[in-house]
Design a protein around this motif. Structure first.
Motif, short mmCIF file in Angstrom:
data_model
loop_
_atom_site.label_atom_id
_atom_site.label_comp_id
_atom_site.label_asym_id
_atom_site.label_seq_id
_atom_site.Cartn_x
_atom_site.Cartn_y
_atom_site.Cartn_z
N VAL A 217 80.14 -61.48 -91.25
CA VAL A 217 80.20 -59.65 -91.79
C VAL A 217 79.41 -58.81 -92.77
O VAL A 217 79.29 -59.58 -93.40
CB VAL A 217 81.80 -59.83 -91.59
CG1 VAL A 217 82.13 -58.10 -92.21
CG2 VAL A 217 83.04 -60.08 -90.93
N SER A 218 78.99 -57.76 -92.22
CA SER A 218 78.17 -57.44 -93.24
C SER A 218 79.02 -56.35 -94.51
O SER A 218 80.12 -55.73 -93.59
CB SER A 218 77.01 -56.55 -92.49
OG SER A 218 76.66 -56.60 -92.04
N PHE A 219 79.07 -56.15 -95.86
CA PHE A 219 79.91 -56.17 -96.19
C PHE A 219 79.64 -54.13 -96.52
O PHE A 219 80.73 -53.36 -96.31
CB PHE A 219 79.39 -56.05 -97.70
CG PHE A 219 80.26 -55.43 -99.13
CD1 PHE A 219 80.94 -57.10 -99.91
CD2 PHE A 219 80.18 -54.19 -99.68
CE1 PHE A 219 81.33 -56.03 -100.03
CE2 PHE A 219 80.79 -53.88 -100.82
CZ PHE A 219 81.69 -54.92 -100.80
N ALA A 220 78.29 -53.68 -95.61
CA ALA A 220 78.40 -51.90 -95.53
C ALA A 220 79.62 -51.46 -94.49
O ALA A 220 79.49 -50.33 -93.77
CB ALA A 220 77.00 -51.89 -95.29
N SER A 221 79.81 -52.81 -93.17
CA SER A 221 80.48 -52.76 -92.31
C SER A 221 81.98 -52.10 -92.71
O SER A 221 82.37 -51.69 -91.58
CB SER A 221 80.40 -53.30 -90.98
OG SER A 221 80.83 -54.49 -91.52
N LEU A 222 82.12 -52.35 -93.78
CA LEU A 222 83.89 -53.00 -94.03
C LEU A 222 84.67 -51.70 -94.40
O LEU A 222 85.94 -51.06 -93.34
CB LEU A 222 84.83 -53.17 -95.10
CG LEU A 222 83.91 -55.29 -95.38
CD1 LEU A 222 84.15 -55.05 -97.01
CD2 LEU A 222 84.25 -55.53 -94.70
N SER A 223 83.90 -50.54 -94.36
CA SER A 223 84.61 -49.00 -94.51
C SER A 223 83.40 -48.03 -94.56
O SER A 223 82.27 -48.15 -94.87
CB SER A 223 85.86 -48.98 -95.26
OG SER A 223 85.21 -48.71 -96.53
N PRO A 224 83.51 -46.60 -94.67
CA PRO A 224 82.84 -45.01 -94.98
C PRO A 224 81.94 -45.52 -96.62
O PRO A 224 81.30 -45.75 -97.29
CB PRO A 224 83.64 -44.22 -94.47
CG PRO A 224 84.41 -45.09 -93.38
CD PRO A 224 84.69 -46.14 -93.84
N GLU A 225 83.50 -46.20 -96.69
CA GLU A 225 83.15 -45.80 -99.10
C GLU A 225 82.95 -47.42 -99.44
O GLU A 225 81.65 -47.29 -99.94
CB GLU A 225 84.38 -46.54 -99.40
CG GLU A 225 85.84 -45.95 -99.48
CD GLU A 225 87.26 -45.94 -99.40
OE1 GLU A 225 87.28 -46.90 -98.63
OE2 GLU A 225 87.92 -45.62 -100.34
#
Ligand code: PMP
Ligand code: GLU
Length: 406
Positions: A217-225
């Motif tokens: 899982v990519s960190f940047a994909s967790l949420s817009p924030e």
């Protein structure tokens, strides 16, 4: 004597590269060395990638390109990030560099002012602290535990993030431990990163090499924030066996990537023109070679973990990704072999190479002195031979005190 700058004088040479070079030199001298040092796949680069670069070279694609890389490659990487990683970036938010190492150095230079702190969980990849120092930053090392699968947890991050803390470096799957951060771990860290206003540099260079059903899982994909504070780093070296091509990339918020491009335009200009055409073939072409390599790595991982755990008093967390095992060999410290005392992992690795011709990297270089790192990016025969030698080496070690009184 010419005095070199404080900045350069404070930097250690890369121990992973140094050990690899030493093993290669011994081999060239005719010694039967088993090399577990290099973090470098033993496979050749897939043919269609080589052909694309060769065709580009033949057709005269031999001039400067835009410093951040050719549009075709930046667009292909942006599409890959969307499809594989659920990260939405425009091609202009992707900068291609001379290896992910170069991407990381650019990022630290673009983000850190003198004295700014970068939080780095240990065990860490050898180059992070040195790169941070080169950029004028201060590495803040946070020890993680073998019992927690070497994962940084939110409490540790909270404690480490003081008023000068600017960024967090997260490597998943990890070099050197093979540990992975799953979605719940990342979400818990994100909450602290937001509260402490940390930028996250997510080094995902081993994302394709995950085992036992683990999902990257990519960190940047967790949420817009998350996307707004994360720069994702990746490259071609590991997934496509392209270490010598020197191609990596970073993608993230436009203002950061613009600064990275500006830096690179003066320091290096573009990555090699025809190599970039090979990289386009790598991202847009068939991915079956990646899966073939991944499967083979998984078999090798299982073999190596089994053999390591069979050595008395050695413990080894099962790596979920990358191609390294990181066993704890501290039970063998303060032992002797041929009159020399092994006080730590550096002594252990040096004696193992000299006595039994097995090259490993001491854990001290990764900020974890109880361990050694073995790469399983080598063929199965070599793994069997090297593990037999390591097992025999450990059996020869005698407690230092007993050896002294003997
Ligand atoms: N990050 C990690 C965690 C690595 O192990 C490596 C290995 N070389 C890199 C980045 C850099 O890779 P490269 O420069 O070959 O793209
Ligand atoms: N990243 C690999 C390793 O850790 C390659 C060597 C290096 O770039 O340091 O062994």
């Amino acid at each position: 004597m010419i005095k070199i700058s404080k900045r350069a004088a404070g930097i250690q040479p890369s121990p992973t590269l140094a050990i690899t070079a030493k093993a290669k030199k011994l081999k060239a001298e005719g010694k039967d060395v088993v090399g577990f040092g290099a973090g470098e796949p033993d496979f050749d680069t897939p043919d269609h990638i080589k052909q694309a670069a060769a065709a580009a070279l033949q057709s005269g694609f031999t001039k400067y390109t835009a410093s951040a890389g050719i549009d075709e490659l930046r667009a292909a990487i942006a599409a890959k990030l969307k499809n594989d990683n659920r990260i939405e970036v425009a091609p202009s938010q992707v900068v291609v560099s001379n290896g992910a190492k170069h991407s990381l150095q650019n990022l630290f230079s673009a983000l850190l002012n003198d004295g700014d702190e970068a939080i780095i969980p240990a065990p860490y990849w050898v180059s992070y602290p040195e790169m941070v120092k080169l950029a004028g930053g201060v590495p803040v090392i946070v020890d993680t535990l073998e019992d927690d699968q070497f994962r940084l947890n939110p409490r540790m991050l909270e404690r480490a993030a003081g008023s000068r803390a600017r960024l967090l470096v997260l490597c998943s799957p990890s070099n050197p431990t093979g540990a992975m951060y799953h979605e719940e771990h990342l979400k818990a860290l994100l909450e602290v990163a937001i509260r402490k206003d940390l930028i996250v540099i997510a080094d995902e260079i081993y994302e394709k090499l995950v085992y036992g059903g683990a999902r990257h899982v990519s960190f940047a994909s967790l949420s817009p924030e998350a996307a707004a504070r994360t720069i994702t780093v990746n490259g071609f070296s590991k997934a496509y066996s392209m270490t010598g091509w020197r191609l990596g990339y970073a993608a993230g918020p436009a203002e950061v990537m613009k600064a990275v491009d500006n830096l690179q335009s003066h320091a290096a200009s573009n990555p090699v023109s025809f190599a970039q055409k090979g990289a386009v073939a790598a991202v847009t072409g068939p991915q079956d070679a990646v899966e073939t390599m991944r499967r083979e790595f998984e078999q090798r991982r299982d073999m190596m973990v089994r053999a390591l755990r069979a050595i008395p008093s050695v413990t080894c967390v099962e790596p979920e990704g990358a191609f390294y095992c990181f066993p704890n060999v501290s039970a063998y410290f303060d032992t002797q072999i041929n009159g020399r005392t092994l006080r730590n992992s550096t002594d252990f690795a040096a004696a193992l190479l000299e006595e039994d011709l097995v090259a490993v990297v001491p854990g001290a270089d990764f900020g974890a002195p109880d361990y050694i790192r073995l790469s399983y990016a080598t063929d199965r025969g070599t793994i069997v031979k090297g593990l037999e030698r390591l097992t025999a080496f450990c059996a020869k070690l005698k407690p230092a005190r007993a050896a002294v009184t003997a």
